[in-house]
Every structure is written in C-alpha cells, then in structure tokens.
Design an enzyme around this catalytic site. Structure first.
Site, PDB file in Angstrom:
ATOM      1  N   ARG A   1       0.822  -1.210   0.000  1.00  0.00           N
ATOM      2  CA  ARG A   1       0.000   0.000   0.000  1.00  0.00           C
ATOM      3  C   ARG A   1       0.860   1.267   0.000  1.00  0.00           C
ATOM      4  NH1 ARG A   1      -5.075   0.627   0.781  1.00  0.00           N
ATOM      5  NH2 ARG A   1      -4.802   2.444   2.155  1.00  0.00           N
TER       6      ARG A   1
ATOM      7  N   PHE B   1       0.361   5.275  11.217  1.00  0.00           N
ATOM      8  CA  PHE B   1      -0.373   4.179  10.588  1.00  0.00           C
ATOM      9  C   PHE B   1       0.143   3.884   9.175  1.00  0.00           C
ATOM     10  CE2 PHE B   1      -2.967   5.649  14.028  1.00  0.00           C
ATOM     11  CZ  PHE B   1      -3.490   4.480  14.569  1.00  0.00           C
ATOM     12  N   GLU B   2      -0.121   4.748   8.222  1.00  0.00           N
ATOM     13  CA  GLU B   2       0.335   4.510   6.851  1.00  0.00           C
ATOM     14  C   GLU B   2       1.089   5.736   6.338  1.00  0.00           C
ATOM     15  OE1 GLU B   2      -2.213   1.190   4.536  1.00  0.00           O
ATOM     16  OE2 GLU B   2      -3.039   3.220   4.462  1.00  0.00           O
ATOM     17  N   GLN B   3       2.377   5.693   6.462  1.00  0.00           N
ATOM     18  CA  GLN B   3       3.244   6.774   5.998  1.00  0.00           C
ATOM     19  C   GLN B   3       4.148   6.228   4.894  1.00  0.00           C
ATOM     20  OE1 GLN B   3       6.727   9.826   7.599  1.00  0.00           O
ATOM     21  NE2 GLN B   3       5.684   8.510   9.058  1.00  0.00           N
TER      22      GLN B   3
END
Length: 535
Positions: free
Chosen positions: A352, A373-375
């Site tokens: 992702r 979280f999503e970096q």
C-alpha cells in the site's frame, strides 16, 4: 583490528550469538519495519546484514505504535538445532504505562523460515532466553512498576522493578513455575537488558543501567545458584562512559558476552557518537564490541583496563582490517527487490506504500509525514556524521497542496526536514521545504523557504541533501544544474536528544524518499535511484 562502532547508525541493544565459527548480532528496530536486524560475521570485524526476521503480519503489526515504541531489545540464541529470537513489542510510551508484550520465534536457519510468534508475558520489556546446561530454559525480563513518577522521557529508577526469572516450557509453549525477582540493580538504577551465561559453576548476569543516555552502563553480577542471590561486580560496571565526557564512544551500555572457541571473551554493547561540541547523536545508538579478560577473581574486565570503551580493539585473528566506508548507489531500474539497507514504518502491508515497477520505486501517497499508521516513507540509516544523499523524482504531477513527494532527513513526527515537490494555487508545481525541528509535543511545521520555488509543469527533479555535522543544505536540479534550496537547516536536531531531550526518543536519523496525499487521492511518485555517499 575491530574498529568501533562495528554497526554504525541506528543499531541498538545488541544481542550477540556464536554458532560454530559464525557470529550473529540482533538489534532493535523499534517502529521500523520489518522487525529486528540480524548481522553476520566470521571475524567480529566486518559485518553483513543477513535478515530482518519479523517480516509478516502474523509476526508483527506496528500500525498505531507511537514513536520509539515497537520492537525493543531482541535476544538471539542457538539451542536444540535452531535459533531462538525473543523480543518485545511496546505499544505505549507516554504516561506511567508501557504495555510491553513479549514473544518468541524460532527458525532452523538464520535465513528462516521464522515461526509465528508464541506469546510469553507482558510484565516488562527487554526479554531474554537462557538455555541451561541441563536443557531447561529460563525467561528473563525487567519488570515495569507503573506506581511511580516515571513517564515517557523522564525515567525514574523505582519504575524499573528488577529482573524477573521464570522457567520456559518449550514443549507446551508457556511459562511454568514460580516467578523470582533475581536482581534489583545498583545505585545507578534503571536496571534492564538482562542476559545470563554460565562459566565455572557461576551464573553471570549482565544488565543495562543508568538509562540509555549519557549515564548508561553494563553491570555484571553473579551467583552460584540460578535464582540468586546475585553479588555485583567489584567495580559494579564493566562498561560506562559516564565519567569520561571526552571519550569518542558515549552512552555505552546494554551488553552481552560471547565466548569464542579458544576461550577468549568479547562483549557487544551499544554506544553513541555525539556531534563534536554537542550532546546530540544523529546516528542514534550504535553497536560496538570490546575485548575482555577474566581476572583471577573470576570477574570480567575490559582488556585495556577501566570501564571506558575503546574505538580500536584487537580482533580474534590478527591482520583482519575493517572495510573502508564507501558510497552506496542504488538504481531502481530493473530492481527486483528493495535494497537491504532500506526500511519503512510500522505496516506489514508495504504494497500500500510502495512498489518496484521495473523503472522506478513508486511511492503511493497516503497519510501525512509522521503518521503512526500509513506513511509512505522508504529510508536508510544515517551512518556518518557527514554525507550526501541524492535521488531523482522522475514522475510526480501534483494538483493540490495536499500532495507532496521528495527527500527527507527524518527521525520521527517532531524531528524531520523534507524537500518536496508540491503544488501551489498561484504557481503550480513548486519546491517547498517542510520542517519540524524538534517541536514537541505540538509537532508544528515550519516552512524555511521564504517563497516556494516554481518548477516546470512536468519533467524530472533531482533532489539532494548535504549534511555536514550539524548543518543540512538541500539542493535541487530541475534542468539548470544543482541549486541550493533554502537556508542551512539544523541537522543535529534529527537525533536522539533533539527536541524532547535525552530520554525522549532513542532510535536514529534516516534519510530517504517520501510521499503523501492527505486528500485521499493516493497520488503516486516515481523515484529512479538513491545514492548515499559518506563525506
């Protein structure tokens, strides 16, 4: 000759293990994914990264873990024809609690396959596994006492309640029998990092004390009986730089002993190298090795005397010299896998965040810089006080100021500088600098460029960071040769001690590529190469 640190850059809490003629060191990775770094050597001088075993969701998921949490202090051992890796996943840093969960994974080879984890306990962190001569196994960890004034960044000795020992039943996969607090440390305090070994009928216990800053130490104790009582070394600490502020290797502590086939003894420990004239260590906590000797009193001492660790140490085999530091240049064209020095943050679902397309490393813009979280950030460790890093952003067409991609000197959400390509309403595609120079706890951004630099609407942009000790200068080339962008920035704040202070964070500086798209549009950015050159 061993030249310290043997593992430069963020490689803390070393656990050293010998299997025949092979040596392995496992180090902490905290919030960086995959978890645990393992290096290999056959001479203790030159080391090669051979794996990060915690590399799938069933083993480790760090999404939501705060900065400087995640994988703390692994312990690597060999017994029963397999490797045993013990580690902590720390889920909380602020306040009085830690929420530290301990696990064990095993593998028949250092290359794996590594098992799914078996949960052990959550009473504290820094676990280790001791394999006794009778075949029984014993689990150790420090115990955390939340009933004190110790909170994240302000450690107090009463919270470090001693070293617990309990038997591990490997067949049933659980702890059995009584829990014994075998050692409460010395007046230095903050006892943690336990490792047991046995010699001449003695059980020896190494621990870390003093906090992982400038009062750090390796403490040694021993007992004729496994559960104790343990007596402390005559000089209390085998290694410490506390009273040697001019020593090149500072913050020395958290060690483990390894005995060679010929009976000689070495001790791996962490250390830090602050920039001259400062108490800031951008390279974080690194791994060093010291040669030791046994005294007539059956206590261990540094071979060169005293407690202060040495930079140059005799190697087991004469004539072996450290390999020189060299530039590392990585092309992402026809690159089948992410080069081994790179990591990302927290998520076990890297697809992702990035893919290798055959022509580039493609980052997909996700959450903001510093997200837990999503970096989308792919980076490598800063291993040198001075270096130059370069990359080319070959494809990125933002149409909103919420989209950006570029080059960053990064520590955590409140310590980073980033040179990015983004968009501005009146100029279109531009260069900008986003900086958070240690603003804790608010993490407020600064924008060091007086005005963004207008770029052509399309085409590649080369980006560079020149770091010379405490100074960082960004540069860019969009078809007119290299141009400095913005003023010199404070590179020293991208360090363990920057911002919040000495015990507020304890990983290390990275340099790498990032992208974000806070609109949720997942705008993609293509990078064709990444070069890192020590200066």
């Amino acid at each position: 000759m061993i030249r310290n640190p043997v593992l430069p850059g963020f490689n803390p809490d070393p656990s050293i293990c010998r299997v025949g003629d092979d040596f392995y060191i496992a180090t902490s990775t905290f919030e960086w994914y995959p978890g645990v770094q393992i290096h290999h050597s056959r001479n203790l001088v030159n080391w090669t990264l051979v794996g990060r075993p915690l590399n799938r969701k069933s083993q480790l998921d760090l999404r939501g873990n705060p900065d400087s949490c995640g994988v703390w202090a692994p312990c690597l051992s060999w017994a029963d024809s397999r490797f045993w890796l013990v580690y902590t996943d720390v889920k909380r840093f602020e306040g009085n609690f830690k929420d530290a969960h301990n696990y064990i994974v095993t593998a028949p080879s250092i290359d794996g396959p590594w098992s799914d984890p078996v949960y052990v306990n959550s009473s504290g962190f820094d676990p280790s596994l001791f394999h006794d001569e009778d075949g029984r196994k014993w689990f150790l960890n420090m115990v955390w006492n939340h009933r004190t004034g110790s909170a994240g960044g302000r450690p107090e000795a009463p919270a470090f309640g001693g070293i617990l020992l309990q038997e591990w039943d490997a067949e049933r996969g659980r702890l059995v029998g009584p829990v014994t607090n075998i050692y409460r440390g010395t007046p230095r305090g903050l006892v943690e990092g336990p490792h047991l070994f046995r010699r001449k009928g003695w059980y020896y216990l190494t621990t870390a004390e003093g906090g992982t800053g400038y009062s750090h130490a390796v403490t040694l104790a021993r007992s004729r009986s496994l559960p104790g009582p343990y007596e402390t070394h005559p000089q209390q600490h085998v290694i410490s730089s506390k009273d040697a502020p001019d020593a090149p290797l500072q913050r020395a502590g958290h060690g483990q002993v390894v005995e060679l086939a010929d009976g000689s003894t070495y001790l791996a420990h962490l250390c830090g190298r602050p920039l001259p004239g400062t108490l800031r260590s951008p390279r974080g906590r690194e791994t060093a090795i010291q040669r030791c000797v046994w005294g007539e009193d059956d206590w261990l001492y540094l071979e060169h005397g005293g407690m202060v660790p040495a930079v140059d140490v005799p190697a087991p085999v004469a004539g072996v010299e450290p390999k020189p530091r060299q530039a590392v240049r990585r092309s992402f064209v026809d690159c089948p896998a992410l080069p081994p020095e790179f990591q990302w943050l927290r998520t076990p679902e890297p697809g992702r965040l990035f893919t290798l397309t055959g022509t580039a490393l493609r980052l997909t813009g996700r959450e903001s810089v510093g997200s837990w979280f999503e970096q989308s950030l792919v980076a490598r460790r800063q291993e040198d006080a001075s270096f130059r890093a370069e990359t080319t952003l070959a494809g990125f067409a933002p149409d909103s100021y919420q989209q950006a991609a570029g080059l960053t000197h990064y520590y955590n959400r409140h310590k980073f500088h980033a040179l990015v390509v983004t968009w501005q309403e009146d100029l279109g595609r531009v260069l900008s600098i986003l900086s958070c120079p240690g603003d804790w706890p608010d993490n407020r951004l600064e924008f060091p460029l007086a005005e963004p630099v207008k770029l052509p609407d399309q085409g590649p942009v080369r980006l560079a960071a020149d770091v010379d000790g405490a100074a960082l200068q960004f540069l860019a080339d969009w078809g007119q040769g290299w141009q400095p962008v913005g003023p010199p920035l404070d590179a020293s704040v991208i360090s363990d001690e920057g911002g919040r202070g000495e015990h507020g964070s304890f990983t290390g500086a990275f340099v790498g590529m990032l992208a974000f798209d806070t609109s949720g549009g997942a705008r993609m950015a293509d990078f064709t190469h990444f070069d890192y050159e020590p200066r």
